[in-house]
Scaffold this active site. Structure first.
Site, PDB file in Angstrom:
ATOM      1  N   HIS A 109      33.680  44.563  32.947  1.00  0.00           N
ATOM      2  CA  HIS A 109      33.851  43.121  33.273  1.00  0.00           C
ATOM      3  C   HIS A 109      33.098  42.302  32.226  1.00  0.00           C
ATOM      4  O   HIS A 109      31.886  42.197  32.274  1.00  0.00           O
ATOM      5  CB  HIS A 109      33.309  42.819  34.670  1.00  0.00           C
ATOM      6  CG  HIS A 109      33.545  41.402  35.112  1.00  0.00           C
ATOM      7  ND1 HIS A 109      34.126  41.083  36.325  1.00  0.00           N
ATOM      8  CD2 HIS A 109      33.284  40.218  34.510  1.00  0.00           C
ATOM      9  CE1 HIS A 109      34.210  39.773  36.440  1.00  0.00           C
ATOM     10  NE2 HIS A 109      33.692  39.216  35.352  1.00  0.00           N
ATOM     11  N   HIS A 112      33.193  38.665  29.576  1.00  0.00           N
ATOM     12  CA  HIS A 112      33.762  37.415  29.040  1.00  0.00           C
ATOM     13  C   HIS A 112      33.410  37.321  27.557  1.00  0.00           C
ATOM     14  O   HIS A 112      32.231  37.213  27.214  1.00  0.00           O
ATOM     15  CB  HIS A 112      33.195  36.202  29.780  1.00  0.00           C
ATOM     16  CG  HIS A 112      33.487  36.226  31.247  1.00  0.00           C
ATOM     17  ND1 HIS A 112      34.621  35.654  31.792  1.00  0.00           N
ATOM     18  CD2 HIS A 112      32.826  36.791  32.287  1.00  0.00           C
ATOM     19  CE1 HIS A 112      34.623  35.855  33.106  1.00  0.00           C
ATOM     20  NE2 HIS A 112      33.548  36.548  33.426  1.00  0.00           N
ATOM     21  N   LYS A 125      43.651  39.712  37.060  1.00  0.00           N
ATOM     22  CA  LYS A 125      42.456  39.156  37.684  1.00  0.00           C
ATOM     23  C   LYS A 125      42.808  38.057  38.679  1.00  0.00           C
ATOM     24  O   LYS A 125      43.517  37.101  38.341  1.00  0.00           O
ATOM     25  CB  LYS A 125      41.545  38.574  36.584  1.00  0.00           C
ATOM     26  CG  LYS A 125      40.239  37.965  37.083  1.00  0.00           C
ATOM     27  CD  LYS A 125      39.256  39.020  37.567  1.00  0.00           C
ATOM     28  CE  LYS A 125      38.074  38.395  38.306  1.00  0.00           C
ATOM     29  NZ  LYS A 125      37.080  37.813  37.421  1.00  0.00           N
ATOM     30  N   HIS A 143      37.802  38.375  42.040  1.00  0.00           N
ATOM     31  CA  HIS A 143      36.582  37.585  42.217  1.00  0.00           C
ATOM     32  C   HIS A 143      36.487  37.387  43.728  1.00  0.00           C
ATOM     33  O   HIS A 143      37.222  36.579  44.299  1.00  0.00           O
ATOM     34  CB  HIS A 143      36.670  36.248  41.471  1.00  0.00           C
ATOM     35  CG  HIS A 143      35.409  35.451  41.591  1.00  0.00           C
ATOM     36  ND1 HIS A 143      34.584  35.199  40.515  1.00  0.00           N
ATOM     37  CD2 HIS A 143      34.809  34.885  42.663  1.00  0.00           C
ATOM     38  CE1 HIS A 143      33.521  34.507  40.937  1.00  0.00           C
ATOM     39  NE2 HIS A 143      33.644  34.289  42.229  1.00  0.00           N
ATOM     40  N   HIS A 175      31.876  42.197  40.224  1.00  0.00           N
ATOM     41  CA  HIS A 175      30.498  41.698  40.400  1.00  0.00           C
ATOM     42  C   HIS A 175      30.097  41.581  41.874  1.00  0.00           C
ATOM     43  O   HIS A 175      29.863  40.503  42.393  1.00  0.00           O
ATOM     44  CB  HIS A 175      30.254  40.371  39.660  1.00  0.00           C
ATOM     45  CG  HIS A 175      31.380  39.372  39.714  1.00  0.00           C
ATOM     46  ND1 HIS A 175      31.998  39.004  40.877  1.00  0.00           N
ATOM     47  CD2 HIS A 175      31.973  38.663  38.741  1.00  0.00           C
ATOM     48  CE1 HIS A 175      32.928  38.125  40.597  1.00  0.00           C
ATOM     49  NE2 HIS A 175      32.939  37.894  39.310  1.00  0.00           N
TER      50      HIS A 175
HETATM   51  C1  NCD Z   1      32.031  33.437  34.621  1.00  0.00           C
HETATM   52  C2  NCD Z   1      32.370  32.598  33.378  1.00  0.00           C
HETATM   53  O1  NCD Z   1      31.516  31.836  32.910  1.00  0.00           O
HETATM   54  O2  NCD Z   1      33.474  32.748  32.862  1.00  0.00           O
HETATM   55  N1  NCD Z   1      30.865  32.877  35.247  1.00  0.00           N
HETATM   56  C3  NCD Z   1      30.015  33.517  36.086  1.00  0.00           C
HETATM   57  O3  NCD Z   1      29.125  32.861  36.647  1.00  0.00           O
HETATM   58  N2  NCD Z   1      30.112  34.805  36.331  1.00  0.00           N
HETATM   59  C4  NCD Z   1      33.185  33.484  35.546  1.00  0.00           C
HETATM   60  C5  NCD Z   1      33.065  34.519  36.630  1.00  0.00           C
HETATM   61  O4  NCD Z   1      33.109  35.734  36.378  1.00  0.00           O
HETATM   62  O5  NCD Z   1      32.918  34.129  37.797  1.00  0.00           O
HETATM   63 ZN    ZN Z   2      33.116  37.241  35.271  1.00  0.00          ZN
END
Ligand code: NCD
Ligand code: ZN
Length: 362
Positions: free
Chosen positions: A25, A27, A115, A153, A191
């Site tokens: 996971h 970003h 997702k 999520h 998460h």
């Molecule tokens: C993530 C993001 O910034 O893209 N933020 C976070 O708080 N985890 C998005 C997500 O996974 O919820």
């Molecule tokens: Zn995330």
């Protein structure tokens, strides 16, 4: 020379060596930000599931292919050896994602999950799903048929529900009916943050798994308020009480196949977090494995780290473990106050604190 220093100079540091891990996971963002962060992940992980919440989101197989090409170009530009890091792409589910798009995604071989962002749940989720079991039935059928995992999520967005209860309520309102309607659908509860989530994932029927972040293993919600309001500790799902952290640590260090590593590293520029309505997301990619090793070492369970970080994830996704290994050593390292992020900077989680472990230089 003081005796303690001499002794420690004469001793080899403890080390831990694992099959090269994956991040299930992550970003990475896009453009100059992608360029800034890509090596932090590629240095440690063989592969990562790349989250699709760009602006605009990654909606189609063609979008995912183009995004993958940009990630591979960023890796080349950063000097990563060819083939050293494989981005595993995902699509962003909306009320209008077509079943055909799922089959195209599967046939591409490049898309490994779809997702679910409940609309409004987190950063860049406004295009997300409003009612999964009303609007996405044919798409979920196609996913179940072709073995495409749904990555959730797991929080409801109902403003009546207390922020700290949104994961537990999501289990009742979405996960239970979803499992009943699609018993063979592969689902990853992303998460995971609560004891209720751990209990659900342990017992749920069918192919269910969960990712766990390093920050939810190491910190409870006190971190958000330690000495003042701490925006760099704010993520979604938000840090929870100590009893939830202990449940997550128990799950992660259990060796059970349903739990595996997902950093949820989510870079935001310092200024976007330090403001009157700061963004959710913690940047953990740079020190990800050192953070996880610290959590497992504190629990006395370094022997279970490889299952969690390197073996359980590939088994769930139907992929082989990585070739090669990664070694960490017990040598203290300070997390910098900030790191470059495009033309701004990002404050990493636990900035300024000292970690007991670091990556061993190759
Ligand atoms: C993530 C993001 O910034 O893209 N933020 C976070 O708080 N985890 C998005 C997500 O996974 O919820
Ligand atoms: Zn995330």
């Amino acid at each position: 020379m003081p005796r303690g220093v001499a002794q420690s100079l004469g001793r080899e540091p403890r080390t831990v060596t694992l099959v090269r891990p994956d991040d299930w996971h992550l970003h990475l963002r896009d453009g100059a930000v992608l360029q800034s962060v890509i090596l932090d992940s590629a240095r440690q992980f063989g592969r990562a599931i790349i989250m699709p919440n760009l602006k605009p989101p990654v909606l189609t197989t063609a979008d995912a292919q183009a995004y993958r090409d940009r990630i591979l170009a960023a890796l080349r530009q950063a000097g990563a050896p060819a083939g050293s890091f494989e981005p595993l792409m995902t699509l962003y589910l909306t009320d209008r994602t077509a079943p055909d798009e799922i089959r195209r995604a599967k046939d591409s071989g490049l898309v490994h999950g779809v997702k679910l962002y409940p609309a409004g749940a987190t950063t860049h989720s406004d295009a997300g799903v409003t009612d999964l079991l009303r609007h996405c039935r044919a798409t979920l059928d196609a996913m179940q048929d072709c073995g495409m995992p749904l990555l959730v999520h797991g929080e409801v967005t109902d403003p009546e529900v207390d922020l700290f209860d949104r994961e537990a309520v999501f289990i009742d309102r979405v996960m239970l009916p979803l499992r009943q309607a699609y018993p063979a659908l592969k689902v990853v509860f992303e998460h995971l943050t609560t004891a209720e989530g751990v209990a659900y994932v342990r017992e749920a029927p069918g192919p269910v798994a969960a990712t766990i972040t390093a920050h939810h293993l190491l910190y409870n919600r006190n971190a958000l308020f330690k000495g003042g309001l701490r925006p760099h500790w704010y993520c979604l799902p938000v840090l929870k009480r100590e009893r939830h952290r202990l449940a997550l640590l128990d799950a992660a260090t259990s060796g059970e196949a349903r739990f595996f590593l997902g950093t949820d590293s989510a870079p935001h520029a310092k200024g976007a977090k330090e403001q009157d309505c700061g963004c959710a997301g913690c940047y953990t990619a740079r020190h990800a494995m050192a953070l996880y090793v610290s959590a497992f070492d504190a629990a006395g369970r370094l022997d279970r780290l490889e299952a969690f970080a390197s073996l359980n994830g590939p088994a769930f996704y139907g992929l082989p473990p990585n070739a090669g290994t990664l070694t960490l050593e017990q040598v203290p390292e300070q997390i910098p106050a900030s790191l470059p992020l495009a033309d701004a900077e990002v404050v990493p989680l636990a900035a300024g604190e000292s970690l007991a472990w670091r990556l061993r230089a190759e």
